[in-house]
Design an enzyme around this catalytic site. Sequence first.
Site, PDB file in Angstrom:
ATOM      1  N   CYS A  24      -1.679  24.302  62.029  1.00  0.00           N
ATOM      2  CA  CYS A  24      -2.462  23.246  61.364  1.00  0.00           C
ATOM      3  C   CYS A  24      -1.562  22.061  61.066  1.00  0.00           C
ATOM      4  O   CYS A  24      -0.553  22.194  60.350  1.00  0.00           O
ATOM      5  CB  CYS A  24      -3.071  23.783  60.070  1.00  0.00           C
ATOM      6  SG  CYS A  24      -3.903  22.526  59.064  1.00  0.00           S
ATOM      7  N   CYS A  64      -2.027  19.515  52.956  1.00  0.00           N
ATOM      8  CA  CYS A  64      -2.943  20.516  52.406  1.00  0.00           C
ATOM      9  C   CYS A  64      -2.277  21.868  52.476  1.00  0.00           C
ATOM     10  O   CYS A  64      -1.821  22.285  53.551  1.00  0.00           O
ATOM     11  CB  CYS A  64      -4.257  20.518  53.177  1.00  0.00           C
ATOM     12  SG  CYS A  64      -5.417  21.807  52.635  1.00  0.00           S
ATOM     13  N   CYS A 108      -4.644  26.819  52.649  1.00  0.00           N
ATOM     14  CA  CYS A 108      -4.520  28.036  53.467  1.00  0.00           C
ATOM     15  C   CYS A 108      -3.086  28.540  53.350  1.00  0.00           C
ATOM     16  O   CYS A 108      -2.214  28.177  54.145  1.00  0.00           O
ATOM     17  CB  CYS A 108      -4.885  27.742  54.922  1.00  0.00           C
ATOM     18  SG  CYS A 108      -6.597  27.261  55.176  1.00  0.00           S
ATOM     19  N   CYS A 114     -10.137  19.613  59.896  1.00  0.00           N
ATOM     20  CA  CYS A 114      -9.694  20.922  59.400  1.00  0.00           C
ATOM     21  C   CYS A 114     -10.106  22.038  60.353  1.00  0.00           C
ATOM     22  O   CYS A 114     -11.292  22.202  60.675  1.00  0.00           O
ATOM     23  CB  CYS A 114     -10.279  21.164  58.014  1.00  0.00           C
ATOM     24  SG  CYS A 114      -9.970  22.816  57.354  1.00  0.00           S
ATOM     25  N   GLN A 121     -22.646  33.264  52.037  1.00  0.00           N
ATOM     26  CA  GLN A 121     -21.282  33.585  52.436  1.00  0.00           C
ATOM     27  C   GLN A 121     -20.765  32.545  53.425  1.00  0.00           C
ATOM     28  O   GLN A 121     -21.489  32.114  54.319  1.00  0.00           O
ATOM     29  CB  GLN A 121     -21.230  34.981  53.075  1.00  0.00           C
ATOM     30  CG  GLN A 121     -21.643  36.115  52.158  1.00  0.00           C
ATOM     31  CD  GLN A 121     -20.568  36.502  51.149  1.00  0.00           C
ATOM     32  OE1 GLN A 121     -19.525  35.871  51.062  1.00  0.00           O
ATOM     33  NE2 GLN A 121     -20.838  37.544  50.372  1.00  0.00           N
ATOM     34  N   GLU A 124     -30.367  38.273  40.089  1.00  0.00           N
ATOM     35  CA  GLU A 124     -29.453  37.138  40.278  1.00  0.00           C
ATOM     36  C   GLU A 124     -29.722  36.105  39.195  1.00  0.00           C
ATOM     37  O   GLU A 124     -30.878  35.809  38.891  1.00  0.00           O
ATOM     38  CB  GLU A 124     -29.659  36.518  41.667  1.00  0.00           C
ATOM     39  CG  GLU A 124     -28.998  35.194  41.906  1.00  0.00           C
ATOM     40  CD  GLU A 124     -27.490  35.248  41.750  1.00  0.00           C
ATOM     41  OE1 GLU A 124     -26.954  34.375  41.040  1.00  0.00           O
ATOM     42  OE2 GLU A 124     -26.854  36.152  42.322  1.00  0.00           O
ATOM     43  N   ASN A 181     -22.204  43.121  43.812  1.00  0.00           N
ATOM     44  CA  ASN A 181     -21.387  42.143  44.534  1.00  0.00           C
ATOM     45  C   ASN A 181     -21.040  41.016  43.560  1.00  0.00           C
ATOM     46  O   ASN A 181     -21.546  39.904  43.679  1.00  0.00           O
ATOM     47  CB  ASN A 181     -22.153  41.619  45.752  1.00  0.00           C
ATOM     48  CG  ASN A 181     -21.335  40.653  46.582  1.00  0.00           C
ATOM     49  OD1 ASN A 181     -20.112  40.746  46.626  1.00  0.00           O
ATOM     50  ND2 ASN A 181     -22.006  39.724  47.238  1.00  0.00           N
ATOM     51  N   CYS A 187     -14.741  40.556  46.357  1.00  0.00           N
ATOM     52  CA  CYS A 187     -13.859  39.549  46.956  1.00  0.00           C
ATOM     53  C   CYS A 187     -12.525  39.494  46.230  1.00  0.00           C
ATOM     54  O   CYS A 187     -11.722  38.588  46.471  1.00  0.00           O
ATOM     55  CB  CYS A 187     -14.534  38.180  46.965  1.00  0.00           C
ATOM     56  SG  CYS A 187     -14.930  37.539  45.319  1.00  0.00           S
TER      57      CYS A 187
END
Length: 380
Positions: free
Chosen positions: A3, A11, A14, A88, A212, A262, A312, A339
Site C-alpha cells: 500500500c 495512513c 491497516c 485505498c 458486515q 436489536e 453477536n 469480533c
Amino acid sequence: MQCDYFDAGLCRSCTLMGQPYAQQLTEKEALARRLLTPFGADVHWLAPGASAERGFRAKAKMVVGRTVAAPTLGILDGAGHGVDLRHCGIIAPGILAAFPALIEAITRAGLDPYDVPSRTGELKHLIVTEAPSGALMVRFVVRSEGSVARVRAVLPWLRDVLPHVRVVTANIHPEHKAVLEGEVEHVLTEEAVLPFAVNDLELQVRPQSFVQTNTAIAAALYAQAREWVDELDPASVWDLYCGVGGFALQTASSAREVVGVEAAPDAVASAELARDARYPAESDRQRIRFIAADATAFALAATEVPELVIVNPPRRGLGNELAEWLQARGPRHVIYSSCNAESLARDLAAMPAYRLRRARVLDMFPQSTHFEVITLLERT
C-alpha cells in the site's frame, strides 16, 4: 499486500499491511486458540476462513476534507486536515470506481468540507455501501438541514453518471464530536433500502442499519451458524444483537420459532423487510419476529428460555448482566460470534456452566489485527 499510503506514512490504519497474508491468518488463529482453549480442552477447531487480501470492504466511511473545489476522501491528519485515500486498496473496486463522480458531486453541490480546527464547513463524511449486485447506497453526512437541498439538487446528475446508485441520503450531524453520523436521515431517492444478497438470503439494508463490511466472510459466518443450528435442530432460537437479521433469517426453518433482538430500530425495520420477502405468510411473521430492544433487558425480562441462543455483541462483549443471565438461565447451546476474542474470553470466564465445543476463525478484517471467531458452547 503493498500500500503506497502505508509506505508513505499517510495512513497506518491497516497495522499488518505488508505482512504476508498466510502469516496474518496463522497468527490470528493462534491468538484465538491461546485465549479460548482454557474454556474447552477438547475444542474442535475448524479450518480458518480466509478472505481476499484486498478489495474486501463493502462499506467505506470516508472523512471529507480540504476544499469544496478539491475535496479529499479519507482520514484526517494530526492537525485535523484531510488526507486523501481515494485509491485505498482494501475498499471494494466498485466503490473506488464511484469516488471520482462522488467527488465531483461534492463540488457541483457546493458542499464545503467540514474543517475540524476552525469548526466551519458543512460536509463531514461520505459513507458508501456496495451490495453484491454492484448497487450502491451513498450517504452525505452534513451539519445542517440547509445542505439537504444541495444534495438533492445534484442528485439527477449523480444518478445519470452512476446509474447503479440506488439509495442516496443526507444525514444530519451538527455536533462537533467524533461520531460518524447523526440521528436524522433524509432519504432523497425513491428507493430507501439497499437489497443485499448473502448466501440464499436477500437482506434489506436501510441507511442506519449495520451490515458486515466483508460480504464473503459474512456469508461464511452465517453459513457456519446455520450448519450448527440445523445439526442441533432447536425448536426455538433467539438472535441477540441481531442487526439486520442475518443470523436469525439464515437459521430459520419452516417450523422453528425465531426471535431477533436489536436496539437499533432501523436495523429491525430492515430485518422485517427481509423476513417478509423470504417468509410472506402471516403465520411465518408470527413465528419469526424482530423486536427493537436492548438485548440484555430483553433476556432479563423473559419468562421462557429458547432452546438455543445466538449472540453477536459489539467489541465490548456481552457485559456482566447478560453473561450472568446465560450462566444462570441460558439454554443448553449458545452460538457466540465475536469480533473481539479477548472480550469473548472474558465472557466465557463469567459463564463456567458452558464449555467451548467448536470454534472457527473467520478473517473479516485482513491487514489488521481484528478478526471474527464463531464458537459453539454447550452447557455441562
